[in-house]
Design an enzyme around this catalytic site. Sequence first.
Site, PDB file in Angstrom:
ATOM      1  N   GLU A  62      21.542  32.333  57.751  1.00  0.00           N
ATOM      2  CA  GLU A  62      21.147  32.210  56.245  1.00  0.00           C
ATOM      3  C   GLU A  62      19.720  32.699  56.108  1.00  0.00           C
ATOM      4  O   GLU A  62      18.753  32.490  57.086  1.00  0.00           O
ATOM      5  CB  GLU A  62      21.057  30.625  56.167  1.00  0.00           C
ATOM      6  N   LYS A 133      25.736  30.502  47.386  1.00  0.00           N
ATOM      7  CA  LYS A 133      25.738  29.047  47.871  1.00  0.00           C
ATOM      8  C   LYS A 133      25.962  27.994  46.731  1.00  0.00           C
ATOM      9  O   LYS A 133      25.287  28.020  45.901  1.00  0.00           O
ATOM     10  CB  LYS A 133      24.614  28.693  48.573  1.00  0.00           C
ATOM     11  N   CYS A 174      25.591  27.043  55.168  1.00  0.00           N
ATOM     12  CA  CYS A 174      24.890  26.009  55.690  1.00  0.00           C
ATOM     13  C   CYS A 174      25.177  24.566  54.971  1.00  0.00           C
ATOM     14  O   CYS A 174      26.440  24.036  55.565  1.00  0.00           O
ATOM     15  CB  CYS A 174      23.436  26.186  55.356  1.00  0.00           C
TER      16      CYS A 174
END
Length: 289
Positions: A62, A133, A174
């Site tokens: 990331e 995300k 994540c």
Amino acid sequence: MSSPEPEATEETGATGAGVRQPIVAAAVQMTSTDDVEENLDIAHRLVRVAASRGASLIALPELFTVLGEPEVIAAGAQPVPGPASRMLAGWAEELNVTLVGGSLAERREGHRRISNTSLVFGPRGDQLGCYRKMHLFDIDLPGRVSFCESAFVEPGDEIVVCETPAGRIGQATCYDLRFPELFRELVDRGAEIIVVPSAFTQATGRDHWEVLLRARAIENQVFVVAPNQFGQHAPGITTYGRSVIIDPWGTVLATAPDGEAVITAELDFQSQHDIRTSLPALKHRRDLA
């Protein structure tokens, strides 16, 4: 970029009559900083190492292009397409691999906040997936870690599974790891592999990183490739590392040591097919609504 439900054909791997041939997957672990050019140089070198080890699927962590304080990340944001995304496309074509470009800070015209965007490129340099995300990391553990991603990042709203030469890849990033409903939806859309580029913090990583990744792999009977950032990126921002590759039984196939690293493992789709056949938990689900 969302994909339709797969049909039962020779090309659909564990969901169909035929099964894909095994591939080698790689997860790249690095310590990104505020120096975008240096980060890109390091990423390129490590991607080349992964390819030299036979990997046909390579994933970066990331925010590999820039990582630090929120203002540093925002200042390093780029458009897509832009310099970093064009580099990723070029690396994929140069090395003839499927490349998950971790995630990068994306600046979009007309949007006040940036996006945390993960791009997938095929061996011809074509963009196959774009995931922004969805779940943003807002946390305040006094004396341990404090970060408010939503203050400068806009959440995405699209679930993405893309067809690639390496298999059907589901995308997550994540903090998404803590939301199992996303992973189940990725599998419902045909994902065989879920790639989770991360900058998982040291404070939470010690207790939660591997156990959450193994749980997502086991409950969804998928391969999980999870490249993580490692080390100190700015004062108070330290990530856990321990990038991992996990099979659909929850077995850890490879784990990165501390520091810069490239890990590889074979993804055996016949094994995935056998697990889903002998323990058909995905077929045993009931509608609880």
